[in-house]
Design a protein around this motif. Structure first.
Motif, mmCIF file in Angstrom:
data_model
loop_
_atom_site.group_PDB
_atom_site.id
_atom_site.type_symbol
_atom_site.label_atom_id
_atom_site.label_comp_id
_atom_site.label_asym_id
_atom_site.label_seq_id
_atom_site.Cartn_x
_atom_site.Cartn_y
_atom_site.Cartn_z
ATOM 1 N N ILE A 1 0.833 -1.208 0.000
ATOM 2 C CA ILE A 1 0.000 0.000 0.000
ATOM 3 C C ILE A 1 0.866 1.256 0.000
ATOM 4 O O ILE A 1 0.577 2.245 -0.694
ATOM 5 C CB ILE A 1 -0.948 -0.019 1.218
ATOM 6 N N THR A 2 1.966 1.222 0.758
ATOM 7 C CA THR A 2 2.877 2.364 0.797
ATOM 8 C C THR A 2 3.508 2.612 -0.563
ATOM 9 O O THR A 2 3.659 3.773 -0.992
ATOM 10 C CB THR A 2 3.976 2.124 1.848
ATOM 11 N N ALA A 3 3.884 1.546 -1.269
ATOM 12 C CA ALA A 3 4.500 1.683 -2.590
ATOM 13 C C ALA A 3 3.557 2.376 -3.567
ATOM 14 O O ALA A 3 3.947 3.319 -4.278
ATOM 15 C CB ALA A 3 4.916 0.318 -3.115
ATOM 16 N N PHE A 4 2.300 1.947 -3.593
ATOM 17 C CA PHE A 4 1.353 2.572 -4.514
ATOM 18 C C PHE A 4 0.925 3.961 -4.033
ATOM 19 O O PHE A 4 0.526 4.801 -4.848
ATOM 20 C CB PHE A 4 0.128 1.671 -4.695
ATOM 21 N N SER A 5 0.998 4.224 -2.728
ATOM 22 C CA SER A 5 0.729 5.578 -2.239
ATOM 23 C C SER A 5 1.813 6.539 -2.702
ATOM 24 O O SER A 5 1.522 7.675 -3.117
ATOM 25 C CB SER A 5 0.636 5.565 -0.716
ATOM 26 N N ILE A 6 3.072 6.101 -2.647
ATOM 27 C CA ILE A 6 4.168 6.924 -3.158
ATOM 28 C C ILE A 6 4.001 7.154 -4.653
ATOM 29 O O ILE A 6 4.202 8.267 -5.167
ATOM 30 C CB ILE A 6 5.520 6.248 -2.860
ATOM 31 N N ALA A 7 3.620 6.092 -5.386
ATOM 32 C CA ALA A 7 3.409 6.221 -6.828
ATOM 33 C C ALA A 7 2.281 7.203 -7.141
ATOM 34 O O ALA A 7 2.377 8.002 -8.073
ATOM 35 C CB ALA A 7 3.109 4.857 -7.431
ATOM 36 N N ALA A 8 1.203 7.153 -6.364
ATOM 37 C CA ALA A 8 0.085 8.074 -6.590
ATOM 38 C C ALA A 8 0.459 9.516 -6.268
ATOM 39 O O ALA A 8 -0.099 10.450 -6.847
ATOM 40 C CB ALA A 8 -1.110 7.646 -5.741
ATOM 41 N N PHE A 9 1.408 9.691 -5.350
ATOM 42 C CA PHE A 9 1.806 11.044 -4.944
ATOM 43 C C PHE A 9 2.677 11.725 -5.996
ATOM 44 O O PHE A 9 2.596 12.941 -6.179
ATOM 45 C CB PHE A 9 2.543 10.984 -3.609
ATOM 46 N N ILE A 10 3.524 10.963 -6.703
ATOM 47 C CA ILE A 10 4.500 11.567 -7.621
ATOM 48 C C ILE A 10 4.138 11.375 -9.086
ATOM 49 O O ILE A 10 4.881 11.827 -9.957
ATOM 50 C CB ILE A 10 5.906 10.997 -7.378
#
Length: 250
Positions: A192-201
């Motif tokens: 979830i953290t990986a895709f949250s970072i991806a969604a942020f940038i």
């Protein structure tokens, strides 16, 4: 008063070093813009020299975007080097050595990545998706690649590759203060953290978020696998360690 003068001196030095980084970035931008057409041909697939443009200012802003990304990538390296030179007098010897080794490792890593790995990935992705476009037989479809779209996807791939080294460093730091069981237990949170970072940038589309989030998950799993193999190797060393015999002295 003496402390104030020292503070002003360090602020002036920091300003000078930031000015060097900004000047170097501007110089790189001017150089890349001078050779902008040759720079684009470096990133084009082999044997392809035909793209379409649908906007009056599309080519101009495409050149600007490409030169900006290229110059800022090198400018960031210059800024980090100047920051290290600014902080080095206040670091301990082992801290300065560790930071210097980290900078050199990052430089070699990214040179090898973009000189050898990046062209191979671009070639594989281009052949994969272009085959789907050219072999679409359901209707009469003509594949006309758009330059701005092609460079946009290269930019997304560049973001994914740029995050490799910082993610490896972060995972190694986290590994020092955690255990492998913790990584396995909270694997879903890591995803979830990986895709949250991806969604942020990245822009809000599934393809861009997948290109960023999926490599982060792959690095997490590779790190976990190597960690498991290393622990198994340490156990085998302990098993094979010879037992010292103590001779009784008479």
């Amino acid at each position: 008063m003496n402390r104030l003068q020292i503070s002003i001196y360090y602020l002036q030095e920091l300003n000078y070093r930031l000015a060097y980084a900004i000047f170097g970035t501007i110089l790189l931008f001017s150089t890349t813009y001078t050779y902008k057409q040759g720079l684009i041909f470096i990133f084009l697939p082999k044997g392809l020299s035909h793209f379409v443009s649908t906007g009056l200012t599309e080519i101009f802003f495409t050149y600007i975007q490409l030169c900006t990304i290229f110059s800022f990538s090198f400018g960031l390296g210059i800024a980090l080097t100047q920051l290290y030179l600014f902080l080095r007098p206040g670091l301990y010897t082992f801290e300065a050595k560790t930071t210097f080794n980290l900078l050199i490792t990052a430089l070699i890593f990214y040179i090898c990545l973009y000189a050898f790995v990046f062209p191979i990935i671009v070639k594989i992705l281009w052949e994969l998706f272009s085959d789907y476009s050219q072999n679409f037989t359901a209707i009469d479809l003509t594949f006309e690649p758009r330059l701005q779209d092609y460079l946009y996807h290269l930019q997304q791939l560049n973001k994914a590759l740029t995050l490799i080294f910082p993610c490896l460093i972060a995972l190694n730091i986290i590994q020092i203060y955690t255990s492998r069981q913790t990584w396995v237990k909270y694997r879903s949170i890591a995803y979830i953290t990986a895709f949250s970072i991806a969604a942020f940038i990245t822009p809000p589309d599934v393809l861009s978020q997948t290109l960023i989030g999926l490599p982060l998950i792959i690095f997490y799993e590779i790190q976990l696998k190597f960690w498991s193999l290393y622990e198994e190797y340490q156990k085998q060393l302990l098993i094979r360690q010879p037992i010292k015999s103590h001779e009784n002295s008479h």
